[in-house]
Motif scaffolding. Sequence first.
Motif, short mmCIF file in Angstrom:
data_model
loop_
_atom_site.label_atom_id
_atom_site.label_comp_id
_atom_site.label_asym_id
_atom_site.label_seq_id
_atom_site.Cartn_x
_atom_site.Cartn_y
_atom_site.Cartn_z
N GLY A 53 0.79 -1.24 0.00
CA GLY A 53 0.00 0.00 0.00
C GLY A 53 0.82 1.28 0.00
O GLY A 53 0.29 2.36 0.27
N SER A 54 2.11 1.18 -0.34
CA SER A 54 2.96 2.39 -0.31
C SER A 54 2.93 3.17 -1.62
O SER A 54 3.53 4.24 -1.71
N GLY A 55 2.25 2.63 -2.63
CA GLY A 55 2.12 3.37 -3.89
C GLY A 55 2.93 2.81 -5.05
O GLY A 55 3.14 3.50 -6.05
N LYS A 56 3.35 1.56 -4.97
CA LYS A 56 4.19 0.98 -6.04
C LYS A 56 3.45 0.92 -7.38
O LYS A 56 3.95 1.44 -8.38
N SER A 57 2.27 0.28 -7.37
CA SER A 57 1.55 0.10 -8.64
C SER A 57 1.17 1.45 -9.24
O SER A 57 1.24 1.65 -10.45
N THR A 58 0.78 2.38 -8.37
CA THR A 58 0.41 3.72 -8.84
C THR A 58 1.62 4.41 -9.47
O THR A 58 1.51 5.03 -10.53
N SER A 59 2.78 4.29 -8.84
CA SER A 59 4.00 4.91 -9.38
C SER A 59 4.39 4.29 -10.72
O SER A 59 4.86 5.00 -11.63
N LEU A 60 4.18 2.99 -10.85
CA LEU A 60 4.51 2.31 -12.12
C LEU A 60 3.61 2.87 -13.23
O LEU A 60 4.07 3.19 -14.32
N ARG A 61 2.32 2.97 -12.90
CA ARG A 61 1.34 3.45 -13.90
C ARG A 61 1.66 4.90 -14.30
O ARG A 61 1.73 5.24 -15.47
N TRP A 62 1.92 5.75 -13.32
CA TRP A 62 2.18 7.16 -13.59
C TRP A 62 3.47 7.32 -14.41
O TRP A 62 3.50 8.08 -15.38
N SER A 63 4.50 6.60 -14.01
CA SER A 63 5.79 6.71 -14.71
C SER A 63 5.63 6.34 -16.18
O SER A 63 6.15 7.02 -17.07
N GLN A 64 4.91 5.26 -16.44
CA GLN A 64 4.73 4.82 -17.83
C GLN A 64 3.97 5.86 -18.65
O GLN A 64 4.24 6.06 -19.83
N ASN A 65 3.01 6.52 -17.97
CA ASN A 65 2.22 7.53 -18.69
C ASN A 65 3.02 8.77 -19.06
O ASN A 65 2.55 9.60 -19.83
N GLN A 66 4.21 8.92 -18.49
CA GLN A 66 5.05 10.09 -18.81
C GLN A 66 5.81 9.90 -20.12
O GLN A 66 6.43 10.82 -20.63
N PHE A 67 5.79 8.68 -20.66
CA PHE A 67 6.51 8.40 -21.91
C PHE A 67 5.55 8.39 -23.10
O PHE A 67 4.38 8.01 -22.95
N HIS A 68 6.07 8.79 -24.27
CA HIS A 68 5.20 8.82 -25.44
C HIS A 68 4.99 7.41 -25.99
O HIS A 68 5.96 6.70 -26.24
N PRO A 69 3.72 7.01 -26.18
CA PRO A 69 3.46 5.63 -26.61
C PRO A 69 4.03 5.28 -27.99
O PRO A 69 4.23 4.10 -28.29
N SER A 70 4.31 6.29 -28.80
CA SER A 70 4.87 5.95 -30.12
C SER A 70 6.34 5.53 -29.99
O SER A 70 6.88 4.85 -30.85
N GLN A 71 6.97 5.94 -28.92
CA GLN A 71 8.40 5.61 -28.74
C GLN A 71 8.65 4.51 -27.71
O GLN A 71 9.76 3.99 -27.63
N HIS A 72 7.64 4.21 -26.94
CA HIS A 72 7.84 3.24 -25.85
C HIS A 72 6.73 2.20 -25.81
O HIS A 72 5.55 2.54 -25.97
N LEU A 73 7.12 0.98 -25.58
CA LEU A 73 6.13 -0.08 -25.40
C LEU A 73 6.37 -0.71 -24.02
O LEU A 73 7.47 -1.17 -23.73
#
Length: 267
Positions: A53-73
């Motif tokens: 419950g410290s925020g791991k999954s949320t941090s993973l989701r947020w971090s991924q959203n900071q990258f452009h989907p055309s350049q990152h999979l």
Amino acid sequence: MNPYCAFFGFKSEPFTSEISSKNLLKLPSMVSVKERFDYVMSGGVLVITGEVGSGKSTSLRWSQNQFHPSQHLFLNITATGGSLIEFYRQLCWDLEIVVQTGSRAGILKGFKSTIREIAATKKQKITVVVDESHLLRIEVFAELHTLTQFDNDSKNLFSLVLAGQPNLIEKLTYRSSAPLASRVVARTHLSHLNQDQMAVYLEHHLTIAGIKKQLFSDQAITAIYQGSAGILRKANFLARGGLVAAATEKEQVVSPDHIRLASTKLL
Ligand SMILES: Nc1ncnc2c1ncn2[C@@H]1O[C@H](COP(=O)(O)OP(=O)(O)OP(=O)(O)O)[C@@H](O)[C@H]1O
Ligand SMILES: [Mg+2]
């Protein structure tokens, strides 16, 4: 809507797990995860740990959203205690690879050729993100590095992110995990919030649910901070329970007694 929400005038339920990326509080721990994502993009393994419950999954989701989907999979997997072959199958499902063989080597070959193709044709950086990694069996840790090996390690075609509870580190120190551990290039542990950050966190959750004033007294904030040890999900539980208790007594401000009442329901 829940009666306590109507009592305080919330527009949506506060302290829920369903927060869109744009509504997340930019916590230092979350920013630190993103910085390490940047670093691991050029290859290698990133290890992220944190209490339940410290925020791991949320941090993973947020971090991924900071990258452009055309350049990152990003390939996201939630680990299970299953075998290595099950782990490979999960990866293949994510890539929509039809697995026609039952052999480990066969599945791995199919996975690697798809990765090569994506890297060559779409020019995307590929990152495999494994949440709940502490659940992986030791035998999976022992072979995971082979997944990242392309042309005898001369090519970094993708990066691996392992997130999990603190005992993930222990599993990485096993002798059989050494090849994987030696490829770890970055690591971070999600720290708990301090008392000042807790006040900001509580206010943030109230704001995204439509209330722009602090409903928790200073002592109630202290009680939430102490009762949760700065862990986000526990804080959510205490805060929501405190709001329910205050609304039941028709009190507009949550007191430490309301939090204490809520804490009696915390497991
Ligand atoms: N940056 C944030 N802003 C606002 N709320 C947050 C943020 N990060 C986490 N939370 C809140 O904390 C809760 C717990 O976070 P999360 O599910 O990411 O933890 P976890 O470490 O993955 O837990 P577990 O170990 O159970 O998988 C979320 O449901 C959300 O309500
Ligand atoms: Mg999680």
